[in-house]
Design a protein around this motif. Structure first.
Motif, PDB file in Angstrom:
ATOM      1  N   ALA A  28       1.678  -0.994  16.253  1.00  0.00           N
ATOM      2  CA  ALA A  28       3.026  -1.367  15.802  1.00  0.00           C
ATOM      3  C   ALA A  28       3.048  -2.777  15.228  1.00  0.00           C
ATOM      4  O   ALA A  28       2.318  -3.649  15.678  1.00  0.00           O
ATOM      5  N   ALA A  29       3.905  -2.988  14.240  1.00  0.00           N
ATOM      6  CA  ALA A  29       4.029  -4.298  13.614  1.00  0.00           C
ATOM      7  C   ALA A  29       4.457  -5.322  14.657  1.00  0.00           C
ATOM      8  O   ALA A  29       5.267  -5.033  15.532  1.00  0.00           O
ATOM      9  N   GLY A  30       3.917  -6.532  14.551  1.00  0.00           N
ATOM     10  CA  GLY A  30       4.253  -7.588  15.482  1.00  0.00           C
ATOM     11  C   GLY A  30       3.416  -7.570  16.752  1.00  0.00           C
ATOM     12  O   GLY A  30       3.578  -8.416  17.602  1.00  0.00           O
ATOM     13  N   ALA A  31       2.528  -6.612  16.881  1.00  0.00           N
ATOM     14  CA  ALA A  31       1.715  -6.491  18.092  1.00  0.00           C
ATOM     15  C   ALA A  31       0.576  -7.512  18.081  1.00  0.00           C
ATOM     16  O   ALA A  31       0.057  -7.871  17.038  1.00  0.00           O
ATOM     17  N   ASN A  32       0.207  -7.968  19.266  1.00  0.00           N
ATOM     18  CA  ASN A  32      -0.940  -8.842  19.462  1.00  0.00           C
ATOM     19  C   ASN A  32      -1.868  -8.173  20.463  1.00  0.00           C
ATOM     20  O   ASN A  32      -1.454  -7.911  21.596  1.00  0.00           O
ATOM     21  N   TYR A  33      -3.072  -7.894  20.059  1.00  0.00           N
ATOM     22  CA  TYR A  33      -4.024  -7.275  20.985  1.00  0.00           C
ATOM     23  C   TYR A  33      -5.442  -7.455  20.483  1.00  0.00           C
ATOM     24  O   TYR A  33      -5.690  -7.830  19.341  1.00  0.00           O
ATOM     25  N   GLU A  34      -6.375  -7.208  21.395  1.00  0.00           N
ATOM     26  CA  GLU A  34      -7.798  -7.192  21.081  1.00  0.00           C
ATOM     27  C   GLU A  34      -8.354  -5.921  21.692  1.00  0.00           C
ATOM     28  O   GLU A  34      -7.924  -5.504  22.768  1.00  0.00           O
ATOM     29  N   ARG A  35      -9.296  -5.304  20.993  1.00  0.00           N
ATOM     30  CA  ARG A  35      -9.891  -4.098  21.561  1.00  0.00           C
ATOM     31  C   ARG A  35     -11.342  -3.976  21.131  1.00  0.00           C
ATOM     32  O   ARG A  35     -11.776  -4.527  20.129  1.00  0.00           O
ATOM     33  N   CYS A  36     -12.042  -3.227  21.941  1.00  0.00           N
ATOM     34  CA  CYS A  36     -13.440  -2.907  21.703  1.00  0.00           C
ATOM     35  C   CYS A  36     -13.503  -1.392  21.678  1.00  0.00           C
ATOM     36  O   CYS A  36     -13.049  -0.730  22.611  1.00  0.00           O
ATOM     37  N   ASP A  44      -9.153  -2.027  26.034  1.00  0.00           N
ATOM     38  CA  ASP A  44      -8.398  -3.265  25.904  1.00  0.00           C
ATOM     39  C   ASP A  44      -9.360  -4.423  26.133  1.00  0.00           C
ATOM     40  O   ASP A  44     -10.028  -4.492  27.158  1.00  0.00           O
ATOM     41  N   TRP A  45      -9.450  -5.323  25.185  1.00  0.00           N
ATOM     42  CA  TRP A  45     -10.401  -6.428  25.263  1.00  0.00           C
ATOM     43  C   TRP A  45      -9.671  -7.767  25.262  1.00  0.00           C
ATOM     44  O   TRP A  45     -10.255  -8.809  25.011  1.00  0.00           O
ATOM     45  N   VAL A  61      -5.942  -8.342  16.618  1.00  0.00           N
ATOM     46  CA  VAL A  61      -4.728  -8.203  15.814  1.00  0.00           C
ATOM     47  C   VAL A  61      -3.705  -9.216  16.303  1.00  0.00           C
ATOM     48  O   VAL A  61      -3.472  -9.343  17.511  1.00  0.00           O
ATOM     49  N   ARG A  62      -3.112  -9.951  15.365  1.00  0.00           N
ATOM     50  CA  ARG A  62      -2.055 -10.901  15.676  1.00  0.00           C
ATOM     51  C   ARG A  62      -0.877 -10.615  14.749  1.00  0.00           C
ATOM     52  O   ARG A  62      -1.054 -10.528  13.534  1.00  0.00           O
ATOM     53  N   ASP A  63       0.294 -10.481  15.319  1.00  0.00           N
ATOM     54  CA  ASP A  63       1.520 -10.174  14.565  1.00  0.00           C
ATOM     55  C   ASP A  63       1.350  -8.934  13.691  1.00  0.00           C
ATOM     56  O   ASP A  63       1.817  -8.883  12.563  1.00  0.00           O
ATOM     57  N   LEU A  68      -9.508 -10.386  12.918  1.00  0.00           N
ATOM     58  CA  LEU A  68     -10.960 -10.318  12.993  1.00  0.00           C
ATOM     59  C   LEU A  68     -11.376  -8.895  13.309  1.00  0.00           C
ATOM     60  O   LEU A  68     -10.816  -8.268  14.208  1.00  0.00           O
ATOM     61  N   LYS A  69     -12.329  -8.404  12.560  1.00  0.00           N
ATOM     62  CA  LYS A  69     -12.879  -7.071  12.812  1.00  0.00           C
ATOM     63  C   LYS A  69     -14.365  -7.141  12.526  1.00  0.00           C
ATOM     64  O   LYS A  69     -14.788  -7.589  11.458  1.00  0.00           O
ATOM     65  N   MET A  70     -15.185  -6.729  13.504  1.00  0.00           N
ATOM     66  CA  MET A  70     -16.623  -6.791  13.295  1.00  0.00           C
ATOM     67  C   MET A  70     -17.338  -5.698  14.062  1.00  0.00           C
ATOM     68  O   MET A  70     -16.895  -5.286  15.126  1.00  0.00           O
ATOM     69  N   LYS A  71     -18.413  -5.249  13.476  1.00  0.00           N
ATOM     70  CA  LYS A  71     -19.274  -4.297  14.165  1.00  0.00           C
ATOM     71  C   LYS A  71     -20.061  -5.061  15.210  1.00  0.00           C
ATOM     72  O   LYS A  71     -20.497  -6.178  14.977  1.00  0.00           O
ATOM     73  N   THR A  72     -20.238  -4.452  16.362  1.00  0.00           N
ATOM     74  CA  THR A  72     -20.878  -5.176  17.455  1.00  0.00           C
ATOM     75  C   THR A  72     -22.221  -4.598  17.867  1.00  0.00           C
ATOM     76  O   THR A  72     -22.807  -5.066  18.831  1.00  0.00           O
TER      77      THR A  72
END
Length: 118
Positions: A28-36, A44-45, A61-63, A68-72
């Motif tokens: 959703a727009a405005g969401a802040n999260y990190e994930r793996c 949830d990261w 994801v911010r706002d 940042l998106k990267m292969k790990t």
């Protein structure tokens, strides 16, 4: 010398490959999260170190926008470190050529970085 140049090119390509990592649809727009993510599984990261995400793709994801998106599977920082070391070794063995190439590169990039005066 070919091996060194190849190492530098591989490092640059690895760092650019993070731009093309595949992720699930945006939250959703405005969401802040990190994930793996690993395949179709998302973890949830938030608050965790991105270096610890080894399963597939790390996404921040911010706002509602990807920051940042990267292969790990092989993180970009490892490739960049190898490329940096190879470039330093090559430059120490080819000082004149390295200085010329660096000067040409700086001359080519500086107009792009200069602020617009119009």
């Amino acid at each position: 010398m070919k091996k060194t140049i190849s190492s530098v090119l591989v490092a640059v390509l690895l760092s650019l490959s993070a731009l093309f990592a595949v992720t699930a649809p945006a939250q959703a727009a405005g969401a802040n999260y990190e994930r793996c993510s690993g395949g179709t599984t998302f973890y949830d990261w938030s608050g965790k170190n991105p270096k610890d995400c080894k399963s597939g793709v790390y996404l921040m994801v911010r706002d509602g926008k990807e920051v940042l998106k990267m292969k790990t599977d092989r993180p970009w920082w490892e490739g960049m470190q190898e490329g940096y070391e190879a470039a330093q070794k090559w430059c120490s063995e080819n000082t004149l050529t390295c200085n010329i190439l660096t000067s040409v590169g700086i001359a080519a990039v500086m107009p792009l970085l200069a602020p617009a005066n119009s």
